[in-house]
Each structure stands twice: as structure tokens, then as C-alpha cells.
Enzyme design. Structure first.
Site, short mmCIF file in Angstrom:
data_model
loop_
_atom_site.label_atom_id
_atom_site.label_comp_id
_atom_site.label_asym_id
_atom_site.label_seq_id
_atom_site.Cartn_x
_atom_site.Cartn_y
_atom_site.Cartn_z
N TYR A 148 -1.95 -0.24 10.02
CA TYR A 148 -2.07 -0.78 8.66
C TYR A 148 -0.80 -0.47 7.87
CZ TYR A 148 -3.88 -1.07 3.85
OH TYR A 148 -4.06 -1.35 2.51
N SER A 200 0.85 -1.20 0.00
CA SER A 200 0.00 0.00 0.00
C SER A 200 0.88 1.23 0.00
CB SER A 200 -0.89 0.00 1.25
OG SER A 200 -1.49 1.26 1.45
#
Length: 256
Positions: free
Chosen positions: A158, A145
Site C-alpha cells: 500500500y 497517504s
């Protein structure tokens, strides 16, 4: 040159492939000749995706799997071998994001995030790599990501887990490069998926983000799938250990 992007006769296991980027990656690899293993924890989603792909002439096999459970991963790898053969391409696309500030991180949130986002990737890779070593050929791709390369106030945990995937790709590329195994990560920015709805459905947030992105739009799943195909095919044959950012230029923008 004509077969540069072909993955003909390859077995590609794509986790998280019943929606979003994972599904687009599976479809594109199937279009280019791979037998794709459609897998996620959504059993009905796997069967529906398999049917949709098969109707398009794609060789697809549905094998549901909850990657938070090691015994499910064991079964996934075994069933893939039984139904399709040894895995040539592993693309790991699962992930969860639990929002919250740093001071809100507790042991349950930490363990769940790391288990699904990072630990599952490590475990499934350990199950797949030995056969790739035997063949002296293999492709591994992790869906990381943009959060892996930027600071995050609300999705910090995350981001940490996804940064772990990018580092895992670098480590494995070094260790298993001599076995002709290529390992890379892809770090998408904001892509038009269900996962990103919290951002894309917020006009104030997404307007600001688009203004910080030189291409002035969010990304499409097929643009991420195209990179996965590149990395999985001969076209990406000299690329390994990279964390490739697909963000429309957000990270290089000066904010003007």
C-alpha cells in the site's frame, strides 16, 4: 482576497467521494461553489450522496464508476462532460490496502493494489489533462497517504502504491506546469474514517499512535478537505508538485 477560496463555476470530479475523506472534499468544494461529480463503485452510495448534497444546496451529479476498469473511467469522463462540462478539478481519492508482510506479496495482490491505487490515477489523468492543456488551466490532486513517506511492515505494498502517487504529482507538476496545470498530493495520517477503523478500534494500537502524535488525537475528514480546497482554489495558486502531510505532527515527533 474575498474570493481566494472560491471554486465557483468549476467542475470538480472527485473519485471515491461517497465516504470518508473523498466525500468531505466533495462537500466542501460544493459549498464553495463547484459543481461536484460524486463518483465511486457504490451506485446507491453515489445517489444517496448526490441527494444529500443537493438538499444542502450543492450542485452535485452522481456518476458511479469502478476505476479498476478503463472502460468505466472512459464513461465517467465522457458523462461528466455531457452533464457538467469539461473537468477543471480532478481529485482522485480511491484506494485499497491489503495487509501482509513483504514475503506474502503475490502477483494477484500486487496487480490489484497497483491497478486501483496507482494505475487508475495514471489513466484517468491521461483522459483529463489534454482538455486542461487546451484551457491552460487545471487542478489535479491525489489522495496519497502517510505510508508514502514512512516504512511500513504490514502495509508495505500500500505504501509503495501511495508513494507512486506522490511521485506522479511531482512528475506531472514539472511536465504540465507550463500549461498552468497544478498537481499535488495529500498524505493524511490517521483520520477518523471507516477505512481507519482497524487501527482506531484497537485501543492498544491507537493509544500508542496518539502518544507519538504531538496534537494527541487523530485527524478529522474536514481537516483534509480544507487542504484540498486550498490546493483547488486561488489560495493555493503557487503550490504544485508537493506531497502535503496532514498527520498532527506524527512524522516530526521524537517519540517522547
Amino acid at each position: 482576497m474575498r474570493n481566494l477560496f472560491s471554486v465557483e463555476n468549476k467542475v470538480a470530479l472527485i473519485t471515491g467521494s461517497t465516504s470518508g475523506m473523498g466525500k468531505a472534499i466533495a462537500e466542501l468544494l460544493g459549498i464553495h461553489g463547484a459543481t461536484v461529480i460524486v463518483s465511486s463503485n457504490d451506485e446507491q452510495g453515489c445517489l444517496k450522496t448526490q441527494e444529500k448534497f443537493q438538499n444542502k444546496g450543492i450542485k452535485a451529479i452522481a456518476i458511479p464508476c469502478d476505476v479498476s476498469k478503463k472502460e468505466n473511467i472512459d464513461a465517467l469522463v465522457l458523462e461528466t462532460k455531457e452533464k457538467a462540462g469539461e473537468i477543471d478539478i480532478l481529485i482522485h481519492c480511491v484506494g485499497i490496502a491489503i495487509p501482509g508482510s513483504f514475503l506474502e506479496i503475490d502477483s494477484a495482490t500486487f496487480e490489484k493494489t497497483m491497478q486501483i491505487n496507482l494505475q487508475s490515477a495514471i489513466y484517468i489523468t491521461q483522459k483529463v489533462i489534454p482538455k486542461m492543456q487546451d484551457k491552460k488551466e487545471g487542478i489535479i490532486i491525489y489522495l496519497s497517504s502517510l505510508s508514502s513517506v514512512r516504512g511500513n511492515k504490514n502495509l508495505g505494498l500500500y505504501g509503495i502504491s501511495k508513494a507512486g502517487l506522490a511521485q506522479l504529482a511531482r512528475n506531472l507538476a514539472v511536465e504540465f506546469g507550463p500549461d498552468n496545470i497544478r498537481v499535488n498530493a495529500i498524505s493524511p495520517g490517521v483520520i477518523d474514517t471507516e477505512f481507519a477503523k482497524a487501527m482506531t478500534n484497537n485501543p492498544e494500537v491507537i493509544e500508542k499512535r496518539i502518544l507519538l502524535t504531538p496534537l494527541r488525537r487523530i485527524g478529522k475528514v474536514e481537516e483534509v478537505a480544507g487542504m484540498a480546497l486550498l490546493l483547488a482554489s486561488k489560495a493555493g495558486g503557487f503550490i504544485t508538485g508537493q506531497n502535503i502531510i496532514i498527520d498532527g505532527g506524527t512524522t516530526i515527533s521524537d517519540g517522547n
